[in-house]
Design an enzyme around this catalytic site. Structure first.
Site, PDB file in Angstrom:
ATOM      1  N   THR A   1       0.832  -1.202   0.000  1.00  0.00           N
ATOM      2  CA  THR A   1       0.000   0.000   0.000  1.00  0.00           C
ATOM      3  C   THR A   1       0.869   1.256   0.000  1.00  0.00           C
ATOM      4  O   THR A   1       0.641   2.188  -0.788  1.00  0.00           O
ATOM      5  CB  THR A   1      -0.947  -0.010   1.223  1.00  0.00           C
ATOM      6  OG1 THR A   1      -1.768  -1.181   1.137  1.00  0.00           O
ATOM      7  CG2 THR A   1      -1.821   1.225   1.267  1.00  0.00           C
TER       8      THR A   1
ATOM      9  N   ASN B   1      -4.897  -9.178  -8.446  1.00  0.00           N
ATOM     10  CA  ASN B   1      -5.076  -9.918  -7.194  1.00  0.00           C
ATOM     11  C   ASN B   1      -6.387 -10.690  -7.130  1.00  0.00           C
ATOM     12  O   ASN B   1      -6.496 -11.668  -6.413  1.00  0.00           O
ATOM     13  CB  ASN B   1      -4.975  -8.975  -5.992  1.00  0.00           C
ATOM     14  CG  ASN B   1      -5.806  -7.727  -6.153  1.00  0.00           C
ATOM     15  OD1 ASN B   1      -5.613  -6.978  -7.106  1.00  0.00           O
ATOM     16  ND2 ASN B   1      -6.730  -7.501  -5.258  1.00  0.00           N
TER      17      ASN B   1
ATOM     18  N   HIS C   1       4.487 -10.003   2.814  1.00  0.00           N
ATOM     19  CA  HIS C   1       3.553 -11.014   3.341  1.00  0.00           C
ATOM     20  C   HIS C   1       2.856 -11.799   2.234  1.00  0.00           C
ATOM     21  O   HIS C   1       2.136 -12.754   2.501  1.00  0.00           O
ATOM     22  CB  HIS C   1       2.541 -10.387   4.310  1.00  0.00           C
ATOM     23  CG  HIS C   1       1.452  -9.570   3.694  1.00  0.00           C
ATOM     24  ND1 HIS C   1       0.195 -10.069   3.484  1.00  0.00           N
ATOM     25  CD2 HIS C   1       1.419  -8.281   3.258  1.00  0.00           C
ATOM     26  CE1 HIS C   1      -0.571  -9.116   2.962  1.00  0.00           C
ATOM     27  NE2 HIS C   1       0.148  -8.027   2.809  1.00  0.00           N
TER      28      HIS C   1
ATOM     29  N   THR D   1      13.091   4.843  11.366  1.00  0.00           N
ATOM     30  CA  THR D   1      14.076   3.834  11.787  1.00  0.00           C
ATOM     31  C   THR D   1      13.803   2.508  11.086  1.00  0.00           C
ATOM     32  O   THR D   1      12.662   2.041  11.050  1.00  0.00           O
ATOM     33  CB  THR D   1      14.011   3.660  13.330  1.00  0.00           C
ATOM     34  OG1 THR D   1      14.267   4.932  13.909  1.00  0.00           O
ATOM     35  CG2 THR D   1      15.013   2.641  13.821  1.00  0.00           C
TER      36      THR D   1
ATOM     37  N   CYS E   1     -22.549  -9.121  -0.005  1.00  0.00           N
ATOM     38  CA  CYS E   1     -23.976  -8.764   0.058  1.00  0.00           C
ATOM     39  C   CYS E   1     -24.273  -8.053   1.351  1.00  0.00           C
ATOM     40  O   CYS E   1     -23.765  -8.431   2.393  1.00  0.00           O
ATOM     41  CB  CYS E   1     -24.829 -10.025   0.063  1.00  0.00           C
ATOM     42  SG  CYS E   1     -24.731 -10.919  -1.454  1.00  0.00           S
TER      43      CYS E   1
HETATM   44  N1  PLP Z   1      -1.449  -4.386  -4.436  1.00  0.00           N
HETATM   45  C1  PLP Z   1      -1.979  -5.593  -4.637  1.00  0.00           C
HETATM   46  C2  PLP Z   1      -2.124  -6.099  -6.034  1.00  0.00           C
HETATM   47  C3  PLP Z   1      -2.380  -6.386  -3.568  1.00  0.00           C
HETATM   48  O1  PLP Z   1      -2.904  -7.580  -3.779  1.00  0.00           O
HETATM   49  C4  PLP Z   1      -2.220  -5.863  -2.249  1.00  0.00           C
HETATM   50  C5  PLP Z   1      -2.683  -6.638  -1.079  1.00  0.00           C
HETATM   51  O2  PLP Z   1      -3.655  -7.357  -1.137  1.00  0.00           O
HETATM   52  C6  PLP Z   1      -1.646  -4.590  -2.093  1.00  0.00           C
HETATM   53  C7  PLP Z   1      -1.278  -3.880  -3.203  1.00  0.00           C
HETATM   54  C8  PLP Z   1      -1.426  -4.009  -0.720  1.00  0.00           C
HETATM   55  O3  PLP Z   1      -0.321  -4.620  -0.105  1.00  0.00           O
HETATM   56  P1  PLP Z   1      -0.112  -4.567   1.488  1.00  0.00           P
HETATM   57  O4  PLP Z   1      -1.072  -5.527   2.083  1.00  0.00           O
HETATM   58  O5  PLP Z   1       1.322  -4.978   1.680  1.00  0.00           O
HETATM   59  O6  PLP Z   1      -0.322  -3.159   1.902  1.00  0.00           O
END
Ligand code: PLP
Length: 376
Positions: A73, A150, A200, A236, A324
């Site tokens: 993100t 995703n 992650h 940091t 939903c």
């Molecule tokens: N971009 C994509 C394509 C993702 O699938 C995700 C997480 O699901 C993210 C960005 C965001 O990553 P993070 O969870 O490390 O903030």
């Protein structure tokens, strides 16, 4: 505790045991601030340097081109908002099927004066170069298209898209959060300027990631403060997590082909079981070139959210493509963008397999889905 069958690896993955062991010393004994010059911090500093080298090698970049962030993100936000704060041309092109980390960032800078074009995908979820060519102009400053989606797993033709952006002098960024550690990613081959990744998603720890920024790319700091990350991303350094990320990425990259082979086999068997069951009408989304094990299925006249909860009762973790409330079914922006027929779209679930899933688990998941669909 009930046995869990975890088939939601696109949401997050289990931390690799060896990566955890590699992290431990930096959480306990070697807690020195990596930016301090004294010898106690030397071990942390060395670990940071080594991790940067390892990560760079995994994507064929230079260590100085890797900037640690808190995850996908943040990396996406930095790349997008750089266009605005960097004072470059303020026209951006992205796609309708990006993650919200991109879409909500572009919406934010639209409100303060950027012009954003959202490219439409094909029904398979592909952003084709012909679509980009309709909108790219000398005014375009930045193009961001994800490497792999995703929700439906579609892998994009990044090389061609990046070339097209460069022809008009625009920077090209790719959100590779779902791809890094799962398919071979080479930033030189792709010909891109920036790339986002998140630990992650490849068996590293949560809350850590990186932004690759090609040498010479005009970039402004995203988080202001100290001199960490060449004064571009202050704070940091999270040494333990960075060490875990590097460890997990190297391990995954060394095993990409084996993992893919195993996951493809599981996926094939899973689809075979569903098809063999008969009387189940479903579509697999995402077209031909998708991430291994990212299985987005739309079942005719089903309710994806209800399916998710019924699978949850059996200890099976999946995602849905629609949610939903008592009045509406909210179909995800990705499924809307590919114009999936509503009677299928609302019955969408995503099963995302990982390297640790077994054939026994896949059989149970298929069996439970068949039961749900056949009795409803
Ligand atoms: N971009 C994509 C394509 C993702 O699938 C995700 C997480 O699901 C993210 C960005 C965001 O990553 P993070 O969870 O490390 O903030």
């Amino acid at each position: 505790m009930k046995k869990i069958i975890y088939v939601d690896n696109a949401a997050t993955t289990k931390l690799d045991n060896d990566a955890f062991e590699a992290m431990k010393p930096y959480l306990l004994d070697e807690y020195g601030n990596a930016s301090q010059p004294y010898s106690f911090s030397r071990t942390s500093r060395k670990a940071l340097k080594k991790s940067r080298e390892v990560i760079a090698e995994c994507i064929n970049a230079k260590p100085t081109e890797i900037y640690f962030t808190s995850g996908g993100t943040e990396s996406d936000n930095w790349a997008v908002k750089n266009t605005f704060f960097g004072g470059r041309k303020k026209s951006i092109i992205t796609s309708e099927i990006e993650h919200h980390a991109i879409l909500h960032s572009t919406k934010a800078i639209e409100q303060i004066g950027c012009n954003v074009v959202y490219l439409k995908p094909t029904r398979e979820g592909l952003i084709i170069p012909e679509e980009l060519s309709k909108f790219v102009t000398k005014e375009t400053g930045f193009v961001s298209i994800m490497l792999a989606n995703n929700e439906i797993g579609t892998i994009q033709p990044i090389q061609e898209l990046a070339q097209m952006a460069h022809q008009v002098g625009a920077l090209f960024h790719t959100d590779a959060v779902q791809a890094v550690g799962h398919i071979h990613v080479d930033v030189q081959d792709l010909g891109i300027d920036m790339l986002s990744a998140s630990a992650h998603k490849f068996n590293g720890p949560k809350g850590i990631g990186f932004l690759y920024i090609k040498e010479g790319t005009p970039i402004v700091p995203y988080i202001n403060g100290g001199a960490q990350e060449a004064s571009l991303r202050a704070g940091t350094e999270n040494v333990a997590s960075i060490v875990g990320m590097a460890y997990a990425l190297k391990k995954n990259c060394q095993n990409i082909d084996n993992n893919k082979r195993k996951i493809n086999k599981l996926e094939k068997e899973f689809i075979r079981l569903l098809k063999e069951a008969g009387k189940i009408e479903f579509i697999k989304n995402g077209g031909k070139n998708t991430l291994s094990g990212n299985i987005s299925l739309s079942f005719k006249n089903q309710d994806g959210e209800a399916m998710l909860h019924r699978l949850d009762l059996k200890g099976i973790c999946v995602s849905t493509g629609s949610a939903c409330d008592s009045h509406n079914t909210n179909i995800s922006h990705v499924l809307q963008a590919i114009h999936l027929n509503k009677e299928y779209a609302k019955g969408t679930i995503r099963i995302s397999l990982g390297k640790d899933n077994t054939i026994e688990e896949i059989k149970i998941v298929a069996e439970e889905i068949i039961k749900i669909v056949q009795i409803s």
